[in-house]
Design a protein around this motif. Structure first.
Motif, PDB file in Angstrom:
ATOM      1  N   ASP A 256      16.348   3.632 -12.783  1.00 63.26           N
ATOM      2  CA  ASP A 256      15.041   3.719 -12.119  1.00 63.26           C
ATOM      3  C   ASP A 256      14.799   2.514 -11.217  1.00 63.26           C
ATOM      4  OD1 ASP A 256      15.013   2.174 -14.430  1.00 63.26           O
ATOM      5  OD2 ASP A 256      12.885   2.490 -14.810  1.00 63.26           O
ATOM      6  N   ARG A 257      15.393   1.353 -11.559  1.00 62.37           N
ATOM      7  CA  ARG A 257      15.169   0.152 -10.756  1.00 62.37           C
ATOM      8  C   ARG A 257      16.075   0.075  -9.537  1.00 62.37           C
ATOM      9  NH1 ARG A 257      15.127  -5.223 -13.982  1.00 62.37           N
ATOM     10  NH2 ARG A 257      14.322  -5.961 -11.998  1.00 62.37           N
ATOM     11  N   VAL A 258      17.182   0.802  -9.553  1.00 60.54           N
ATOM     12  CA  VAL A 258      18.153   0.605  -8.474  1.00 60.54           C
ATOM     13  C   VAL A 258      18.459   1.848  -7.654  1.00 60.54           C
ATOM     14  CG1 VAL A 258      19.252  -1.372  -9.576  1.00 60.54           C
ATOM     15  CG2 VAL A 258      20.123   0.929 -10.044  1.00 60.54           C
ATOM     16  N   ALA A 259      18.037   3.028  -8.119  1.00 60.08           N
ATOM     17  CA  ALA A 259      18.434   4.261  -7.419  1.00 60.08           C
ATOM     18  C   ALA A 259      18.071   4.189  -5.935  1.00 60.08           C
ATOM     19  CB  ALA A 259      17.774   5.465  -8.087  1.00 60.08           C
ATOM     20  N   ALA A 260      16.815   3.795  -5.637  1.00 59.02           N
ATOM     21  CA  ALA A 260      16.375   3.774  -4.239  1.00 59.02           C
ATOM     22  C   ALA A 260      17.156   2.734  -3.437  1.00 59.02           C
ATOM     23  CB  ALA A 260      14.879   3.487  -4.167  1.00 59.02           C
ATOM     24  N   LEU A 261      17.466   1.612  -4.081  1.00 66.73           N
ATOM     25  CA  LEU A 261      18.197   0.555  -3.372  1.00 66.73           C
ATOM     26  C   LEU A 261      19.620   1.004  -3.054  1.00 66.73           C
ATOM     27  CD1 LEU A 261      17.056  -2.494  -5.548  1.00 66.73           C
ATOM     28  CD2 LEU A 261      16.228  -1.883  -3.276  1.00 66.73           C
ATOM     29  N   LEU A 262      20.247   1.685  -4.007  1.00 68.71           N
ATOM     30  CA  LEU A 262      21.639   2.098  -3.808  1.00 68.71           C
ATOM     31  C   LEU A 262      21.760   3.195  -2.759  1.00 68.71           C
ATOM     32  CD1 LEU A 262      22.971   2.089  -7.504  1.00 68.71           C
ATOM     33  CD2 LEU A 262      23.201   0.305  -5.764  1.00 68.71           C
TER      34      LEU A 262
ATOM     35  N   ILE B 248      10.145  -2.994   3.637  1.00 65.04           N
ATOM     36  CA  ILE B 248      10.787  -2.058   2.707  1.00 65.04           C
ATOM     37  C   ILE B 248      10.765  -0.653   3.311  1.00 65.04           C
ATOM     38  CG2 ILE B 248      10.605  -0.980   0.427  1.00 65.04           C
ATOM     39  CD1 ILE B 248       9.411  -3.674  -0.564  1.00 65.04           C
ATOM     40  N   GLU B 249       9.598  -0.285   3.874  1.00 64.98           N
ATOM     41  CA  GLU B 249       9.491   1.050   4.488  1.00 64.98           C
ATOM     42  C   GLU B 249      10.415   1.204   5.688  1.00 64.98           C
ATOM     43  OE1 GLU B 249       5.373   1.225   5.510  1.00 64.98           O
ATOM     44  OE2 GLU B 249       4.781   0.999   3.401  1.00 64.98           O
ATOM     45  N   ARG B 250      10.712   0.093   6.359  1.00 65.79           N
ATOM     46  CA  ARG B 250      11.496   0.154   7.598  1.00 65.79           C
ATOM     47  C   ARG B 250      12.998  -0.034   7.371  1.00 65.79           C
ATOM     48  NH1 ARG B 250       7.234   1.553   8.879  1.00 65.79           N
ATOM     49  NH2 ARG B 250       5.859   0.880  10.542  1.00 65.79           N
ATOM     50  N   SER B 331      10.233 -10.484   3.042  1.00 67.38           N
ATOM     51  CA  SER B 331       9.934  -9.465   2.045  1.00 67.38           C
ATOM     52  C   SER B 331      10.526  -9.823   0.677  1.00 67.38           C
ATOM     53  CB  SER B 331      10.478  -8.113   2.532  1.00 67.38           C
ATOM     54  OG  SER B 331      10.153  -7.089   1.638  1.00 67.38           O
ATOM     55  N   THR B 332      11.838  -9.801   0.559  1.00 69.92           N
ATOM     56  CA  THR B 332      12.419  -9.948  -0.778  1.00 69.92           C
ATOM     57  C   THR B 332      12.308 -11.370  -1.317  1.00 69.92           C
ATOM     58  OG1 THR B 332      14.615 -10.161   0.242  1.00 69.92           O
ATOM     59  CG2 THR B 332      13.988  -8.006  -0.561  1.00 69.92           C
ATOM     60  N   TRP B 333      12.161 -12.345  -0.405  1.00 67.97           N
ATOM     61  CA  TRP B 333      11.944 -13.724  -0.853  1.00 67.97           C
ATOM     62  C   TRP B 333      10.675 -13.802  -1.701  1.00 67.97           C
ATOM     63  CZ3 TRP B 333      15.140 -17.469   2.017  1.00 67.97           C
ATOM     64  CH2 TRP B 333      15.049 -18.769   1.531  1.00 67.97           C
ATOM     65  N   GLU B 363       6.903  -7.868  15.041  1.00 70.19           N
ATOM     66  CA  GLU B 363       5.836  -7.105  15.669  1.00 70.19           C
ATOM     67  C   GLU B 363       6.331  -5.692  15.996  1.00 70.19           C
ATOM     68  OE1 GLU B 363       2.911  -8.297  15.638  1.00 70.19           O
ATOM     69  OE2 GLU B 363       2.068  -6.495  16.572  1.00 70.19           O
ATOM     70  N   ARG B 364       7.565  -5.594  16.498  1.00 69.23           N
ATOM     71  CA  ARG B 364       8.117  -4.279  16.841  1.00 69.23           C
ATOM     72  C   ARG B 364       8.362  -3.415  15.605  1.00 69.23           C
ATOM     73  NH1 ARG B 364      12.529  -3.264  20.488  1.00 69.23           N
ATOM     74  NH2 ARG B 364      13.806  -4.579  19.162  1.00 69.23           N
ATOM     75  N   LEU B 365       8.591  -4.094  14.458  1.00 71.54           N
ATOM     76  CA  LEU B 365       8.860  -3.346  13.222  1.00 71.54           C
ATOM     77  C   LEU B 365       7.574  -2.872  12.539  1.00 71.54           C
ATOM     78  CD1 LEU B 365      11.785  -5.542  11.986  1.00 71.54           C
ATOM     79  CD2 LEU B 365      11.905  -3.051  12.105  1.00 71.54           C
ATOM     80  N   ARG B 366       6.450  -3.150  13.165  1.00 71.82           N
ATOM     81  CA  ARG B 366       5.184  -2.724  12.560  1.00 71.82           C
ATOM     82  C   ARG B 366       5.116  -1.222  12.392  1.00 71.82           C
ATOM     83  NH1 ARG B 366       1.356  -6.114  11.874  1.00 71.82           N
ATOM     84  NH2 ARG B 366      -0.154  -4.445  11.739  1.00 71.82           N
TER      85      ARG B 366
END
Ligand SMILES: Cc1cc2nc3c(=O)[nH]c(=O)nc-3n(C[C@H](O)[C@H](O)[C@H](O)COP(=O)(O)OP(=O)(O)OC[C@H]3O[C@@H](n4cnc5c(N)ncnc54)[C@H](O)[C@@H]3O)c2cc1C
Ligand code: SF4
Ligand code: SF4
Ligand code: FES
Lengths: 267, 366
Positions: A256-262, B248-250, B331-333, B363-366
């Motif tokens: 569940d934690r990695v499916a989307a990432l993979l 994350i969405e992009r 983001s991930t930081w 800005e372009r990735l908005r």
């Protein structure tokens, strides 16, 4: 970042390119490990690589199985009895066997993925009564690349063990093809099942997908991820998978934690 | 003098110095190597100072995406913005030996951590140090070598008088005025030329008390306020609202390929970035005596080998590598360390040979 010196106490060739080493600390005792954790094994002057702990030797050392694929793993496979190697760790998350208590258990291994799962299997064999039905399915390229063949035969006395090969030879009488076929064949109650899956990433995703289809929740499918690792302790940055440091947050993670990432290519 | 971490604008005690030479001399007397900005080969770099005369007085920089020039202009000693050298060089050096192994016994290599006083550290650099502190000291495996080097630092900060053309510290909330994390903070004033100095630590206060100075008056304070206000008007900004989730969405956006068509994956941005911490290791054997040595050196997520797995790079495309860099920063930081991995120093924008500007790409990735 400084390894402790360990002595090679024994060396057992498993297959043409795979060796199981028993390593004992030159001084003191080795720190306890949990099934699924890994150490950073250092071949002096050559390099350091992550290798799973496959067991505790009765004498107290770590049992670790290494396949020679590159410079460091080759140097470790060549190590002789009495040689000194460096060990850091153990590091990382573990297979949470306690979460599988009272449930049906599926252990699925692809290739060398059997090595990190060996301590899980030994626990299941030793304390089978704590769990429901236990199935061990393993896939391997050819019969000759299967590791731990003798132990597999022994485990077969207590567990439902099935092995499939991609490329059978003339002696092979068992199943052939992908491990996912075996997932479809084994018996478990999906709502009360915990799965431990280890192998190449494609194999793990396919196996997890099949388990999901049969109704096992993603949170009860544990995988062990492999990434480039230079430090094992969250410093070198190499093992990142999105927000995760595979060395700290993994290697063992639930699907569940990695499916989307993979699913994201080249993340 | 009482310590005042909040800055002179809050009415803390401050002293006025006419000249920095006594400051440099006093630090050297206290056993510090004094490192500060010097002009070298047309660039401001960090180097050890013999005296305050080595400082680049009357030079100003012009920075733009992929562009850096020094011009003779004005009379300021600190009339320029961030230079390619960051504090990271002193806390997390480009290469450091981890250990040597002789006869099967690994030996720690003692760090050569002499005491270093860094003169001219900017607010963004202090923010980057705070980010690094979280990375190296905040987790389950604190880096003792980092700690030793960190504790050997004496930090003399400077309020930025002129923001660089690529700076955006104001929108990252990290500058331009140093507010904490320094031993002494200076604000350079003109007419007449002088420095307003405040202490941020006990030892900073002790140092200032030993220097020829006079107490700051209202005119000095007003002038310092003006410096801080002028510097806050910077050209670039990023909109942090929702940026973590947006990246994350992009993840599968075609924009990554477009950026990659311009990106040379040269890793310059990660080398100049004051927070990038990634390293690789190098192993070797001294053929003369058989000593094995292991060292770590800066690495970058832009290199192909960085993600190698099973003999092939996992992030084989430039798009995947640029995505790793930008997504890590913004983001991930945040997931990993609870802060952004960017402090808005603008170095990666200036030193990108292709002139790729992360503020624009965000800005372009908005
Ligand atoms: C958490 C974790 C646990 C691990 N546990 C184990 C373990 O128990 N046992 C084990 O043996 N390994 C294990 N590994 C994998 C092991 O770390 C790598 O095999 C090792 O890093 C390889 O290092 P190397 O220096 O020998 O080769 P590298 O320096 O990585 O060089 C690899 C070279 O070998 C070749 N190569 C590598 N892999 C392949 C491949 N699959 N097919 C074809 N060519 C290839 C390529 O040409 C490449 O240039 C684990 C990895 C992780 C992350
Ligand atoms: S990402 Fe760029 S602007 Fe941000 S801290 Fe790093 S070098 Fe400076
Ligand atoms: S942006 Fe890249 S080089 Fe910098 S810290 Fe993150 S992964 Fe490492
Ligand atoms: S292996 Fe270095 S950060 Fe995970």
């Amino acid at each position: 970042m400084i390894p402790a010196p360990y002595r090679v106490r024994s060396r057992r060739p498993d297959r043409a390119d795979t060796v199981t080493l028993t390593l004992e600390p030159v001084e003191g005792t080795c720190p306890p490990f949990l099934p699924g954790q890994f150490t950073m094994l250092y071949a002096p002057g050559v390099g350091e690589i992550p290798i799973s702990v496959s067991g505790h030797a009765r004498s107290g050392g770590y049992v670790q199985t290494v396949r020679a694929v590159g410079p460091v793993s080759r140097a470790l496979c060549r190590a002789r009895r009495g040689d000194i190697v460096g060990v850091r760790g153990p590091f990382g998350t573990h297979w949470e066997l306690s979460r599988a208590r009272g449930m049906d258990v599926v252990v699925a291994a692809g290739g060398l993925g059997l090595a990190p799962l060996r301590p899980v299997i030994r626990e299941l064999v030793a304390h089978g009564a704590r769990y429901g039905r236990i199935s061990l399915i393993a896939g391997t390229r050819t019969p000759a690349t299967l590791i731990y063949p003798r132990e597999l035969a022994r485990w077969g006395r207590d567990l439902d063990v099935q092995v499939t090969v991609d490329h059978p030879d003339r002696t092979w009488t068992g199943p052939t093809g992908l491990i996912t076929k075996l997932v479809a064949r084994i018996v478990f109650d999906p709502g009360r099942t915990y799965a431990f899956v280890c192998g190449p990433e494609l194999m793990m995703r396919a196996t997890a997908g099949e388990l999901l289809r049969r109704g096992v929740p993603a949170g009860r499918i544990a995988l062990s991820l492999e990434r480039n690792m230079k430090c094992g302790i969250g410093r070198c940055g190499h093992c990142q998978l999105g927000p995760l440091f595979t060395c700290l947050d993994g290697p063992v993670l639930t699907y569940d934690r990695v499916a989307a990432l993979l699913e994201v290519r080249q993340l | 003098m009482r310590t005042c971490p909040h800055g002179v604008e809050d009415g803390g005690e401050a002293a006025v110095l006419d000249d920095l030479d006594p400051l440099v001399g006093a630090l050297r007397e206290r056993g510090f190597a004094v490192v500060g900005p010097v002009a070298r080969d047309g660039v401001i770099r960090f180097a050890e100072l013999g005296s305050a005369a080595d400082l680049p007085r009357g030079l100003a920089d012009e920075q733009a995406p992929g562009f850096y020039r020094l011009h003779e202009r004005g009379e300021l000693v600190f009339g320029f913005a961030a230079s390619p050298d960051a504090v990271k060089r002193y806390t997390h050096p480009p290469r450091s030996v981890l250990f040597r192994m002789r006869g099967g016994v690994p030996e720690k290599v003692p760090p050569r951590a002499g005491k270093v006083a860094l003169l001219g550290v900017r607010a963004c650099d202090l923010a980057a140090l705070a980010v690094q502190d979280r990375v190296f000291l905040g987790g389950r495996h604190p880096d003792e070598a980092y700690r030793e080097r960190r504790e050997a630092l004496f930090l003399i900060a400077v309020t930025c008088a002129a923001p660089g053309g690529t700076c955006f510290c104001a929108s990252m909330g990290t500058g331009p005025r140093p507010t904490s994390g320094f031993d002494v903070a200076l604000t350079e004033l003109t007419g007449p030329h002088r420095f307003l100095a405040e202490a941020g630590s006990e030892r900073g206060a002790e140092l200032l008390a030993a220097l020829p100075s006079r107490p700051a008056g209202d005119a000095d304070r007003a002038a310092a306020r003006e410096v801080g206000a002028a510097a806050a008007r910077m050209g670039r900004r990023v909109d942090l609202d929702g940026v973590r989730e947006r990246l994350i969405e992009r993840r599968e956006s075609p924009l990554w390929d477009e950026i990659a068509s311009r990106c040379l994956t040269c890793a310059a941005c990660t080398m100049v970035c004051p927070t990038c911490f990634c390293v690789t290791v190098e192993d070797g054997v001294d053929l003369a005596d058989g000593t094995a040595e292991r060292a770590e050196r800066w690495d970058s997520c832009f290199t192909l080998g960085f993600s190698e797995l099973g003999g092939a790079p996992l992030r084989s495309s430039g798009a995947a590598r640029y995505r790793q860099w930008l997504s890590h920063k913004f983001s991930t930081w945040v997931d990993q360390f609870g802060t952004y991995g960017c402090v808005g120093c603008g170095r990666c924008v200036t030193w990108c040979p292709a002139g790729i500007d992360i503020t624009e790409e965000l800005e372009r990735l908005r």
